[in-house]
Design a protein around this motif. Structure first.
Motif, mmCIF file in Angstrom:
data_model
loop_
_atom_site.group_PDB
_atom_site.id
_atom_site.type_symbol
_atom_site.label_atom_id
_atom_site.label_comp_id
_atom_site.label_asym_id
_atom_site.label_seq_id
_atom_site.Cartn_x
_atom_site.Cartn_y
_atom_site.Cartn_z
ATOM 1 N N LYS A 14 -6.887 9.468 -2.127
ATOM 2 C CA LYS A 14 -7.383 10.830 -1.910
ATOM 3 C C LYS A 14 -8.888 10.899 -2.218
ATOM 4 O O LYS A 14 -9.670 11.453 -1.445
ATOM 5 C CB LYS A 14 -6.605 11.813 -2.790
ATOM 6 N N TYR A 15 -9.292 10.312 -3.340
ATOM 7 C CA TYR A 15 -10.707 10.339 -3.713
ATOM 8 C C TYR A 15 -11.533 9.380 -2.873
ATOM 9 O O TYR A 15 -12.688 9.670 -2.517
ATOM 10 C CB TYR A 15 -10.860 10.005 -5.199
ATOM 11 N N TYR A 16 -10.962 8.229 -2.501
ATOM 12 C CA TYR A 16 -11.684 7.293 -1.643
ATOM 13 C C TYR A 16 -11.999 7.932 -0.294
ATOM 14 O O TYR A 16 -13.111 7.771 0.245
ATOM 15 C CB TYR A 16 -10.853 6.037 -1.411
ATOM 16 N N PHE A 17 -11.017 8.659 0.289
ATOM 17 C CA PHE A 17 -11.236 9.261 1.607
ATOM 18 C C PHE A 17 -12.277 10.378 1.532
ATOM 19 O O PHE A 17 -13.043 10.583 2.486
ATOM 20 C CB PHE A 17 -9.915 9.805 2.157
ATOM 21 N N LYS A 18 -12.304 11.105 0.412
ATOM 22 C CA LYS A 18 -13.361 12.119 0.239
ATOM 23 C C LYS A 18 -14.736 11.445 0.223
ATOM 24 O O LYS A 18 -15.695 11.952 0.812
ATOM 25 C CB LYS A 18 -13.143 12.893 -1.064
ATOM 26 N N ALA A 19 -14.837 10.315 -0.465
ATOM 27 C CA ALA A 19 -16.095 9.573 -0.510
ATOM 28 C C ALA A 19 -16.462 9.042 0.867
ATOM 29 O O ALA A 19 -17.631 9.085 1.286
ATOM 30 C CB ALA A 19 -15.988 8.430 -1.516
ATOM 31 N N GLU A 20 -15.463 8.556 1.607
ATOM 32 C CA GLU A 20 -15.712 7.989 2.936
ATOM 33 C C GLU A 20 -16.240 9.049 3.899
ATOM 34 O O GLU A 20 -17.026 8.740 4.806
ATOM 35 C CB GLU A 20 -14.427 7.369 3.471
ATOM 36 N N ALA A 21 -15.840 10.298 3.683
ATOM 37 C CA ALA A 21 -16.247 11.376 4.590
ATOM 38 C C ALA A 21 -17.701 11.796 4.395
ATOM 39 O O ALA A 21 -18.263 12.495 5.235
ATOM 40 C CB ALA A 21 -15.330 12.591 4.372
ATOM 41 N N SER A 69 -23.194 1.002 -0.203
ATOM 42 C CA SER A 69 -22.200 1.859 -0.859
ATOM 43 C C SER A 69 -20.879 1.841 -0.102
ATOM 44 O O SER A 69 -19.801 1.749 -0.711
ATOM 45 C CB SER A 69 -22.726 3.301 -0.958
ATOM 46 N N LYS A 70 -20.941 1.923 1.224
ATOM 47 C CA LYS A 70 -19.711 1.914 2.018
ATOM 48 C C LYS A 70 -19.016 0.547 1.947
ATOM 49 O O LYS A 70 -17.789 0.468 1.994
ATOM 50 C CB LYS A 70 -20.030 2.280 3.475
ATOM 51 N N LYS A 71 -19.803 -0.518 1.806
ATOM 52 C CA LYS A 71 -19.197 -1.847 1.665
ATOM 53 C C LYS A 71 -18.317 -1.901 0.419
ATOM 54 O O LYS A 71 -17.185 -2.387 0.443
ATOM 55 C CB LYS A 71 -20.295 -2.916 1.582
ATOM 56 N N ILE A 72 -18.840 -1.366 -0.691
ATOM 57 C CA ILE A 72 -18.069 -1.337 -1.948
ATOM 58 C C ILE A 72 -16.825 -0.467 -1.768
ATOM 59 O O ILE A 72 -15.724 -0.834 -2.191
ATOM 60 C CB ILE A 72 -18.954 -0.804 -3.089
ATOM 61 N N LEU A 73 -16.988 0.699 -1.121
ATOM 62 C CA LEU A 73 -15.857 1.614 -0.919
ATOM 63 C C LEU A 73 -14.766 0.962 -0.075
ATOM 64 O O LEU A 73 -13.580 1.054 -0.400
ATOM 65 C CB LEU A 73 -16.348 2.907 -0.254
ATOM 66 N N TYR A 74 -15.162 0.309 1.022
ATOM 67 C CA TYR A 74 -14.165 -0.322 1.901
ATOM 68 C C TYR A 74 -13.404 -1.428 1.168
ATOM 69 O O TYR A 74 -12.198 -1.605 1.372
ATOM 70 C CB TYR A 74 -14.846 -0.896 3.140
ATOM 71 N N SER A 75 -14.107 -2.142 0.308
ATOM 72 C CA SER A 75 -13.427 -3.172 -0.500
ATOM 73 C C SER A 75 -12.379 -2.546 -1.410
ATOM 74 O O SER A 75 -11.271 -3.072 -1.565
ATOM 75 C CB SER A 75 -14.461 -3.942 -1.328
ATOM 76 N N ASN A 76 -12.718 -1.393 -2.015
ATOM 77 C CA ASN A 76 -11.773 -0.703 -2.905
ATOM 78 C C ASN A 76 -10.549 -0.189 -2.134
ATOM 79 O O ASN A 76 -9.409 -0.300 -2.602
ATOM 80 C CB ASN A 76 -12.467 0.457 -3.614
ATOM 81 N N ILE A 77 -10.779 0.391 -0.961
ATOM 82 C CA ILE A 77 -9.662 0.916 -0.162
ATOM 83 C C ILE A 77 -8.770 -0.229 0.305
ATOM 84 O O ILE A 77 -7.536 -0.131 0.278
ATOM 85 C CB ILE A 77 -10.190 1.725 1.040
ATOM 86 N N GLU A 78 -9.402 -1.343 0.729
ATOM 87 C CA GLU A 78 -8.621 -2.514 1.148
ATOM 88 C C GLU A 78 -7.725 -3.009 0.020
ATOM 89 O O GLU A 78 -6.545 -3.312 0.223
ATOM 90 C CB GLU A 78 -9.579 -3.617 1.590
ATOM 91 N N ALA A 79 -8.265 -3.061 -1.203
ATOM 92 C CA ALA A 79 -7.471 -3.516 -2.351
ATOM 93 C C ALA A 79 -6.312 -2.568 -2.634
ATOM 94 O O ALA A 79 -5.198 -2.993 -2.964
ATOM 95 C CB ALA A 79 -8.369 -3.636 -3.584
ATOM 96 N N THR A 80 -6.565 -1.258 -2.485
ATOM 97 C CA THR A 80 -5.508 -0.269 -2.738
ATOM 98 C C THR A 80 -4.361 -0.423 -1.757
ATOM 99 O O THR A 80 -3.187 -0.443 -2.143
ATOM 100 C CB THR A 80 -6.084 1.159 -2.659
ATOM 101 N N TYR A 81 -4.686 -0.553 -0.472
ATOM 102 C CA TYR A 81 -3.623 -0.754 0.525
ATOM 103 C C TYR A 81 -2.897 -2.082 0.307
ATOM 104 O O TYR A 81 -1.691 -2.195 0.555
ATOM 105 C CB TYR A 81 -4.225 -0.718 1.930
ATOM 106 N N ALA A 106 -4.777 -2.414 5.154
ATOM 107 C CA ALA A 106 -5.633 -3.256 4.307
ATOM 108 C C ALA A 106 -6.535 -4.131 5.177
ATOM 109 O O ALA A 106 -7.734 -4.282 4.897
ATOM 110 C CB ALA A 106 -4.780 -4.113 3.376
ATOM 111 N N TYR A 107 -5.975 -4.673 6.243
ATOM 112 C CA TYR A 107 -6.762 -5.533 7.132
ATOM 113 C C TYR A 107 -7.867 -4.725 7.832
ATOM 114 O O TYR A 107 -8.983 -5.211 8.007
ATOM 115 C CB TYR A 107 -5.856 -6.187 8.170
ATOM 116 N N ASP A 108 -7.546 -3.472 8.237
ATOM 117 C CA ASP A 108 -8.547 -2.623 8.893
ATOM 118 C C ASP A 108 -9.777 -2.440 8.022
ATOM 119 O O ASP A 108 -10.927 -2.544 8.486
ATOM 120 C CB ASP A 108 -7.938 -1.256 9.232
ATOM 121 N N TYR A 109 -9.553 -2.168 6.724
ATOM 122 C CA TYR A 109 -10.695 -1.938 5.833
ATOM 123 C C TYR A 109 -11.371 -3.249 5.439
ATOM 124 O O TYR A 109 -12.585 -3.273 5.157
ATOM 125 C CB TYR A 109 -10.264 -1.139 4.601
#
Length: 588
Positions: A244-251, A261-273, A282-285
């Motif tokens: 929920k918070y990652y997607f708010k940041a992505e927006a 910054s987005k590189k770090i965020l995408y890595s975090n979302i990939e790890a979460t999935y 996970a592969y998409d991110y």
């Protein structure tokens, strides 16, 4: 390029087509574009008219920030160096400190770069002391706290963050206060692993951020807060809340440092999935992360940054050499004095080194004495428990002997007399009286048997003995031992209690000698049919696979033999720098 950027370029081309006033007008336009965070237009302007835009220190600073904010750090460093050189010529110390801090932050943001960045931060400290500036001192403390944070020196990091908070309130800087709460939240989340405390600090930062109506809202600050909150919930394994918070940041459409910054965020979302077993997402991110990573090319950036740093260092060195040659004769006596000072300094350094070594040796000896002291306390505790048990057993035997001799012996003599009388006079009353005496004798034997099976470790029991041992060791202020028990209201058999006490005592001795722990927890649970013992510590840990049947070491062998004697089993769980857990199950 969007319509807004095209409008700015149209205005720019119109300006460049006119005469003498174009330089001043261009400068004003650059400044306006910078305040509007229109970095692409600034860079485009510089490409169209480079000579007009690089003579001003302010313009060089703006160009540096613009390139840095689009993740072109190697070019940014070049313009920072030019701005620094121009401000030094102007002797503008305030802006010199500003540029030094920006260069430090740029170099600190680059992973695995081999450049001495601390020289720039030390320049900020010198300026802060010279001007007695709370603003610059707070900036120095903040980056010092971040440095200790990265090195896992937690107490020092917390100390400097606290200093920054105090100074930020004195100078009424809500921006500095927000960033400090963000840093504290990150420290508690990433290093200390206290996630509720981390969320508390992030929420304090959010409250200040949204309540602040005076200053311009920094979208990057909001992005970092949302990303760090997502990280905290991910570490708590609340993956849906994290997303929920990652997607708010992505927006958020970041005007500064978007790619990094987005590189770090995408890595975090990939790890979460990945943790959620949603492999496709996970592969998409991961693909998004790799796309940005390939664009930035950190290794190539670091190489170029190192070349620029070396180039300016060499130019500075050549200038210093020319100045030194011009003043060689004038400074000859000073050089001799410096040589003498160097010799004296070397002697002092040698003496200090020897003194430091001596203090280090004394510290090691003191540590060894403390370990021996703790071992002595444990040994005394063991001897006290054994002496108390033996004394208790002797008293118990004496009491049973006295009961048998004084009470039960007299009673049985009376029964004998009644039997003799019953033989001569067979009356119902005498028969009833004799039967009552036999019942009373039986009750006496039962009471003696119950007293004998009550168990004794200093007539207080296993739990009391363990609590006393924990209290004595904790009193030395070197290690804190907590005892947690469940279902130990009733005593165990005497020899079993003593064996369990010795097992726990040996485990604590091992922790003191080898683990370098500061906290230990002893859990004892009675499941009626079995007894569970769990001893945990926060020490340096070890590799359990290295403990074999032929090579156990560290007191494990004697513990294993005692557990095996009780038909129990022992499990060892440990990792390097993650503490250890020993679990023992004993059937009852």
């Amino acid at each position: 390029m969007d319509k807004k950027n095209l409008t700015y370029l149209f205005i720019l081309l119109s300006i460049l087509s006119y005469g003498q006033e174009k330089h001043k007008t261009t400068f004003r336009l650059v400044d306006s574009l910078f305040k509007a965070e229109n970095y692409d237009s600034i860079i485009a302007l510089n490409r169209l008219s480079p000579k007009n835009n690089t003579s001003s220190a302010r313009v060089n600073f703006i160009l540096a920030k613009s390139y840095e904010n689009i993740n072109k750090e190697e070019i940014a460093l070049l313009y920072y160096k030019k701005a620094l050189q121009l401000y030094r010529e102007q002797k503008d110390n305030e802006n010199i400190a500003k540029i030094n801090l920006e260069i430090y932050l740029l170099l600190d943001s680059q992973n695995n770069i081999k450049i001495d960045k601390n020289q720039y931060l030390e320049s900020v400290l010198k300026h802060a002391k010279k001007t007695n500036s709370k603003k610059w001192m707070a900036a120095y403390y903040n980056n010092l706290g971040i440095s200790f944070h990265k090195k896992n020196i937690i107490d020092s990091s917390k100390l400097y963050y606290a200093k920054v908070l105090s100074l930020s309130k004195e100078i009424d800087s809500s921006t500095m206060e927000i960033n400090t709460y963000l840093n504290l939240g990150s420290l508690f989340s990433n290093k200390i692993k206290k996630y509720d405390s981390a969320i508390y600090y992030f929420n304090k930062a959010f409250k200040l951020y949204y309540n602040d109506t005076i200053y311009y809202k920094n979208l990057n600050t909001e992005f970092y807060l949302l990303n760090n909150l997502g990280n905290t919930y991910r570490r708590k394994k609340s993956y849906s809340e994290a997303l929920k918070y990652y997607f708010k940041a992505e927006a958020i459409d970041l005007p500064k440092l978007n790619r990094k910054s987005k590189k770090i965020l995408y890595s975090n979302i990939e790890a979460t999935y990945y943790y959620m077993n949603e492999w496709e997402k996970a592969y998409d991110y991961l693909y998004k992360y790799d796309s940005i990573k390939n664009i930035i090319n950190l290794k190539e950036q670091n190489s170029k940054i190192s070349d620029i740093e070396e180039q300016y260092d060499n130019e500075k060195l050549r200038a210093d050499n020319l100045e030194s040659e011009a003043k060689r004769k004038q400074n000859q006596n000073i050089a001799i004095g410096l040589a003498g000072s160097l010799v004296l300094g070397s002697i002092i350094a040698f003496l200090l080194f020897k003194n430091t070594k001596r203090k280090q040796k004394l510290a090691e000896q003191e540590k060894e004495l403390e370990t021996q002291k703790l071992a002595t306390v444990l040994k005394e505790q063991e001897l006290t428990a054994i002496d108390a048990m033996i004394e208790g057993q002797e008293k118990e035997r004496q009491r049973i002997a006295n009961d048998l001799h004084d009470d039960l012996g007299g009673l049985m003599a009376t029964v004998k007399l009644h039997f003799n009388a019953l033989k001569e006079k067979q009356t119902p009353e005498l028969y009833t009286k004799t039967n009552q005496l036999i019942d009373e004798a039986y009750d006496k034997v039962r009471s003696v048997a119950h007293a004998k099976n009550s168990g004794v470790i200093a007539k207080q029991g296993l739990l009391k003995a363990i609590n006393e041992m924990a209290a004595k060791i904790s009193a030395l202020n070197k290690i804190q031992i907590d005892v947690i028990d469940h279902g130990l209201e009733n005593r165990l058999e005497n020899s079993l209690e003593l064996t369990i006490f010795r097992i726990i005592q040996e485990l604590i001795t091992n922790i003191i000698k080898h683990a370098n722990a500061s906290e230990v927890s002893i859990h004892i649970t009675n499941h009626d049919d079995s007894l569970n013992i769990m001893v945990e510590d926060n020490g340096k840990g070890f590799n359990p696979s290295q403990i074999t049947k032929t090579n156990k070491g560290m007191g494990i062998s004697s513990i294993d033999k005692r557990v095996e004697y009780l038909d129990g089993n022992m499990t060892i769980e440990s990792e390097k720098n993650q503490g250890s857990t020993i679990i023992i199950d004993i059937p009852l």
